[in-house]
Design a protein around this motif. Sequence first.
Motif, PDB file in Angstrom:
ATOM      1  N   ALA A  20       0.825  -1.084   0.196  1.00  0.00           N
ATOM      2  CA  ALA A  20      -0.215   0.137  -0.011  1.00  0.00           C
ATOM      3  C   ALA A  20       0.758   1.151   0.071  1.00  0.00           C
ATOM      4  N   LYS A  21       1.848   1.161   0.730  1.00  0.00           N
ATOM      5  CA  LYS A  21       2.968   2.336   0.718  1.00  0.00           C
ATOM      6  C   LYS A  21       3.575   2.636  -0.687  1.00  0.00           C
ATOM      7  N   PHE A  27      -5.407   5.094  -4.385  1.00  0.00           N
ATOM      8  CA  PHE A  27      -5.673   3.769  -4.548  1.00  0.00           C
ATOM      9  C   PHE A  27      -6.677   3.513  -3.577  1.00  0.00           C
ATOM     10  N   THR A  28      -7.871   3.700  -3.521  1.00  0.00           N
ATOM     11  CA  THR A  28      -8.874   3.655  -2.627  1.00  0.00           C
ATOM     12  C   THR A  28      -8.979   2.325  -1.753  1.00  0.00           C
ATOM     13  N   ASN A  29      -8.845   1.258  -2.612  1.00  0.00           N
ATOM     14  CA  ASN A  29      -8.832   0.060  -2.115  1.00  0.00           C
ATOM     15  C   ASN A  29      -7.825  -0.504  -1.404  1.00  0.00           C
ATOM     16  N   ASP A  33      -3.131   2.436   5.552  1.00  0.00           N
ATOM     17  CA  ASP A  33      -3.304   2.547   6.805  1.00  0.00           C
ATOM     18  C   ASP A  33      -3.486   1.233   7.469  1.00  0.00           C
ATOM     19  N   ARG A  34      -2.995   0.879   8.523  1.00  0.00           N
ATOM     20  CA  ARG A  34      -2.821  -0.365   8.984  1.00  0.00           C
ATOM     21  C   ARG A  34      -4.154  -1.167   9.651  1.00  0.00           C
ATOM     22  N   ASP A  35      -4.907  -0.126  10.281  1.00  0.00           N
ATOM     23  CA  ASP A  35      -6.024  -0.504  10.862  1.00  0.00           C
ATOM     24  C   ASP A  35      -7.063  -0.560   9.735  1.00  0.00           C
ATOM     25  N   SER A  36      -7.085   0.207   8.608  1.00  0.00           N
ATOM     26  CA  SER A  36      -8.093  -0.115   7.476  1.00  0.00           C
ATOM     27  C   SER A  36      -7.780  -1.324   6.682  1.00  0.00           C
ATOM     28  N   LEU A  37      -6.260  -1.841   6.618  1.00  0.00           N
ATOM     29  CA  LEU A  37      -6.024  -2.801   6.091  1.00  0.00           C
ATOM     30  C   LEU A  37      -6.526  -4.168   6.864  1.00  0.00           C
ATOM     31  N   ALA A  38      -6.195  -3.956   8.246  1.00  0.00           N
ATOM     32  CA  ALA A  38      -6.537  -5.106   8.986  1.00  0.00           C
ATOM     33  C   ALA A  38      -7.990  -5.160   8.961  1.00  0.00           C
ATOM     34  N   HIS A 200     -13.651   5.514   5.803  1.00  0.00           N
ATOM     35  CA  HIS A 200     -15.142   5.800   6.358  1.00  0.00           C
ATOM     36  C   HIS A 200     -16.187   5.475   4.998  1.00  0.00           C
ATOM     37  N   GLY A 201     -15.821   5.334   3.915  1.00  0.00           N
ATOM     38  CA  GLY A 201     -16.835   5.045   2.897  1.00  0.00           C
ATOM     39  C   GLY A 201     -17.285   6.411   2.183  1.00  0.00           C
ATOM     40  N   SER A 202     -18.194   6.244   1.227  1.00  0.00           N
ATOM     41  CA  SER A 202     -18.510   7.340   0.297  1.00  0.00           C
ATOM     42  C   SER A 202     -19.729   8.147   0.770  1.00  0.00           C
ATOM     43  N   GLN A 203     -20.518   7.649   2.170  1.00  0.00           N
ATOM     44  CA  GLN A 203     -21.658   8.337   2.227  1.00  0.00           C
ATOM     45  C   GLN A 203     -21.540   9.786   2.450  1.00  0.00           C
TER      46      GLN A 203
END
Length: 346
Positions: A20-21, A27-29, A33-38, A200-203
């Motif tokens: 990711a780095k 590259f949204t997917n 960010d470690r927490d997001s990837l986890a 957080h998503g696209s809302q």
Amino acid sequence: MTWQVRAARTADIDALLDLAKLTGGGFTNLPADRDSLAARLAKSEASFARLEEAPDDELYILILEQTSTQRIAGCGMVFSRIGARWPFYSYKLGTLSQSSRELGRTFAMPYLSLVSDHDGASEVGGLFLHPDLRAGGLGRLLSRSRYLFIAGHRARFGNKMLAELRGVLDDDGNSPFWDALGRKFFGMTFPEADSFNAVHGSQFIADLMPTQPIYTALLPDSARAVIGQPHACGRGALAMLEAEGFTYDNYVDIFDGGPTVTARTDQLRSVRDSRAATVTRLCETGPTPEGQEFAPALIAAGQLTEFRAWIGHIAPGTGPATCTLPTREAETMAVTIGNEIRHVSL
């Protein structure tokens, strides 16, 4: 044959973060960010373990791994059903024709409309290969293995498939499209908005983005020039998508203006042309005892968490829907006589 694509595991977090780095942003997917990837890896493991087969907001992460060293050098993702948690927004590029009798002229006015036309479709995305390995066919293995996974688990995916490509960014990671449009309404730079969306998503798009059509003539030349254009690093990915049967139909990403391409799932080349076969013989390379020659192919074996795909060789077997594999390749990929594989030509 030293590389395979397999189902990701939560233990892959460090390697995925390293990848990711290297993405360079946008590259949204695959956020750095470690927490997001986890969270993504945990969702992927739960999706692989899910017993129900109807699509319902699953995420399947596949990892490119060197079999001899366990080096992880790429990833790809499949989303079973987009728009399940919140609408999947795109801009649709249309044209409004207006005529003036007094001037004797007709004007074609391109405009962007905020739409959620793709809700319910499945998506392939998150494709990233280490920059040092973007030659030698590994990108093709990583990309096309997703379609063999879809073909082998067809009930888990929708009838329409889409892919979003990263749009054009400048050397500082900013998007001319976002700077001309989204930034006016959100007060955020592109990296900030992209990072927020990844976590957080696209809302927040639905909350703040104007729903009225936007005439592209009101945008600066720098923004209009990149609408529907992929990032320079994504041109190869676009070519692979087009080879599978994806087409561009004037949908673009709401953040960077990159193209969104779509296809009917069952008409994707690797889904349509792949065949299941039972392994009935293993033998050394060269003609089989029946005189059949081995041909290079993309091959997959295993279901769900046991899925793996590789570029290998295959020959017709001893009966209908059977095949012969080279002994050494089969041993490396833990395939034996009686196993079912799925294969498609390169």
